[in-house]
Design an enzyme around this catalytic site. Structure first.
Site, PDB file in Angstrom:
ATOM      1  CG  HIS A   4      39.880  32.546  51.328  1.00  0.00           C
ATOM      2  ND1 HIS A   4      41.108  32.227  50.794  1.00  0.00           N
ATOM      3  CD2 HIS A   4      39.538  31.499  52.118  1.00  0.00           C
ATOM      4  CE1 HIS A   4      41.491  31.045  51.249  1.00  0.00           C
ATOM      5  NE2 HIS A   4      40.553  30.575  52.052  1.00  0.00           N
ATOM      6  CG  PHE A  61      44.892  40.707  46.224  1.00  0.00           C
ATOM      7  CD1 PHE A  61      46.043  41.203  46.820  1.00  0.00           C
ATOM      8  CD2 PHE A  61      45.002  40.091  44.995  1.00  0.00           C
ATOM      9  CE1 PHE A  61      47.260  41.089  46.190  1.00  0.00           C
ATOM     10  CE2 PHE A  61      46.215  39.973  44.358  1.00  0.00           C
ATOM     11  CZ  PHE A  61      47.353  40.472  44.955  1.00  0.00           C
ATOM     12  CB  ALA A  62      38.962  40.006  48.202  1.00  0.00           C
ATOM     13  CE  LYS A  63      40.020  35.925  55.330  1.00  0.00           C
ATOM     14  NZ  LYS A  63      40.037  35.769  56.809  1.00  0.00           N
ATOM     15  CB  VAL A  64      33.358  36.685  48.918  1.00  0.00           C
ATOM     16  CG1 VAL A  64      31.918  37.046  48.557  1.00  0.00           C
ATOM     17  CG2 VAL A  64      34.320  37.262  47.897  1.00  0.00           C
ATOM     18  CE  LYS A 104      35.691  42.282  45.062  1.00  0.00           C
ATOM     19  NZ  LYS A 104      36.127  42.068  43.671  1.00  0.00           N
ATOM     20  CG  ASP A 145      40.906  36.726  33.897  1.00  0.00           C
ATOM     21  OD1 ASP A 145      41.436  35.808  33.242  1.00  0.00           O
ATOM     22  OD2 ASP A 145      40.845  36.723  35.132  1.00  0.00           O
TER      23      ASP A 145
END
EC number: 2.7.11.1
Length: 441
Positions: A32, A35-38, A53, A146
């Site tokens: 995680h 802003f997100a969990k996978v 995601k 990035d």
């Protein structure tokens, strides 16, 4: 699926069967970020495993990242390449966005480098795959912005996969001068022209990042390092680095051309692919796993980037998938029991103008200070002499990403005890509502 995660009811993307959109069964948490969990997930119709995601809409809207999410979706649908993580589909509910992505099981390239530098033949294979993916993106008018080892995953066969297109830009984002103008990227990998914020060529900036990555693969440490962010930016701007003695002459030549601080004379991607070091053929077959790293010797220790236990624990195989984790710099603003740090640094999602206003508010406490300011710098100076003259505090603001700035505050002159008192009674209270904190999605 063992350990399957129950899904919310139909109002939030689930169904009476407990499946996500009637197709996906969610399993264990893979990682995680801000802003997100996978999650590991399985499509019950095809039996195929994916990385799911899950992004909370409320958080995305709160920090103004809606456009970034849309951009990531658009880019990942556009770039289909063997060395780029594939986006299978996007789903949404009232409160969440779901990305069904290619499951890359080999972990991060960063994890390999953390064990020691790579042999040149091994690093070459990864670099060839990276350049192939980057060239493909550029040919479609997409700039990653990035690129770093944490954004490079490995599949089970040891092949490289580029991920995290949350900061990508399209050709149509160019202004009339044909340049990009948004400061993006993780500080140690950012090109000098990006730091200057005067407009930059996205392709040339990506190549600089590729140069930093190649250096890290071959050396086992970053070319530009400094505990002070300002000093690190100065080194980047001047192209101030030294190649280690173990690099071959061809590798040294290519790294130097990639890390040319002048974007107009920096090597192009075509010339990279035509360079002697790059063109040397790999010794392994397509399906042969990449060989191990070289263990760093004692004489290399001074060069290595040492990471704390907590930092290492956050770098799991999927953390970077979670939308620009690199920019959640988590404020270096911790309490000290007896005294303040002489220098503090923190991140905030507020604009520079809000930071300056908060600093001015701190200076107004007791009407004891004068303030001088510019768009990115504030100097707070005492009106009266203290034990060691007038106390002076300087703050500098750096735009690191579209939604984040980094603020560096330090004592420039005066007594340390007076500085400590100013920090605890005025500076902290004025800044406590603006520095960025994060919780997993």
């Amino acid at each position: 699926m063992v350990g399957a995660k129950p899904v919310e009811n139909g109002s939030d993307g689930g169904s009476s069967t407990g499946l996500l959109h009637g197709r996906y069964e969610l399993g264990r948490l893979l990682g995680h970020g801000t802003f997100a969990k996978v999650y590991h997930a399985r499509n019950i119709q095809t039996g195929k495993s994916v990385a799911m995601k899950v992004v909370g809409k409320e958080k995305v809207v709160k920090v103004g990242m809606v456009d970034q999410i849309k951009r990531e979706i658009s880019v990942m649908r556009m770039v289909k390449h063997p060395n780029i993580v594939e986006l299978h589909e996007v789903m949404a509910s009232k409160s969440k966005i779901y990305f069904a992505m290619e499951l890359v099981r080999g972990g991060e390239l960063f994890a390999k480098v953390a064990k020691g530098r790579l042999r040149e033949d091994v690093a070459r294979v990864y670099f060839q795959q990276l350049i192939s993916a980057v060239d493909f993106c550029h040919s479609r008018g997409v700039y990653h912005r990035d690129l770093k080892p944490e954004n490079l995953l490995l599949d089970e066969e040891g092949n490289l996969k580029v991920t995290d297109f949350g900061l990508s830009a399209f050709t149509e984002h160019l202004k009339q001068d044909g340049l990009l103008h948004t400061t993006c990227g993780t500080p140690a990998y950012v090109a000098p022209e990006v730091i200057l914020k005067k407009g930059y060529d996205g392709a040339k900036a990506d190549l600089w990042s590729c140069g930093v990555i190649l250096f890290v693969l071959l050396a086992g440490y970053l070319p530009f390092q400094d505990d002070n962010l300002v000093n690190m930016y100065r080194k980047i701007y001047r192209g101030d680095f030294k190649c280690p003695g173990w690099l071959s002459s061809d590798a040294r030549r290519l790294v130097t051309k990639l890390l040319d601080p002048n974007p107009n004379t920096r090597i192009t991607i075509e010339k990279v692919m035509d360079s002697p070091w790059f063109k040397k053929q790999a010794t392994r077959s397509r399906n042969e796993p990449v060989a191990a790293t070289i263990t760093t010797t004692e004489e290399d220790v001074d060069f290595l980037v040492h990471k704390s236990k907590e930092e290492t624990e956050t770098l799991n195989a999927f953390h970077i998938i979670a939308l620009s984790e690199g920019f959640d710099l988590s404020p270096l603003f911790e309490e000290k029991k007896k005294e303040e740090k002489r220098e503090m640094r923190f991140a905030t999602s507020r604009p520079a103008s809000s930071v300056i206003s908060s600093l001015e508010e701190a200076a107004r406490v007791g009407n004891k200070f004068d303030v001088r300011k510019s768009e990115s710098r504030v100097r707070i100076e005492g009106k009266q002499n203290g034990r060691k003259g007038k106390l002076a505090v300087e703050a500098e603001i750096f735009a690191v990403a579209p939604s984040f700035v980094v603020v560096e505050v330090k004592k420039d002159h005066g007594d340390t005890l007076e500085y400590n008192n100013f920090c605890s009674t005025a500076l902290r209270p004025a800044l406590k509502d603006i520095f960025w904190t994060s919780t997993p999605a």
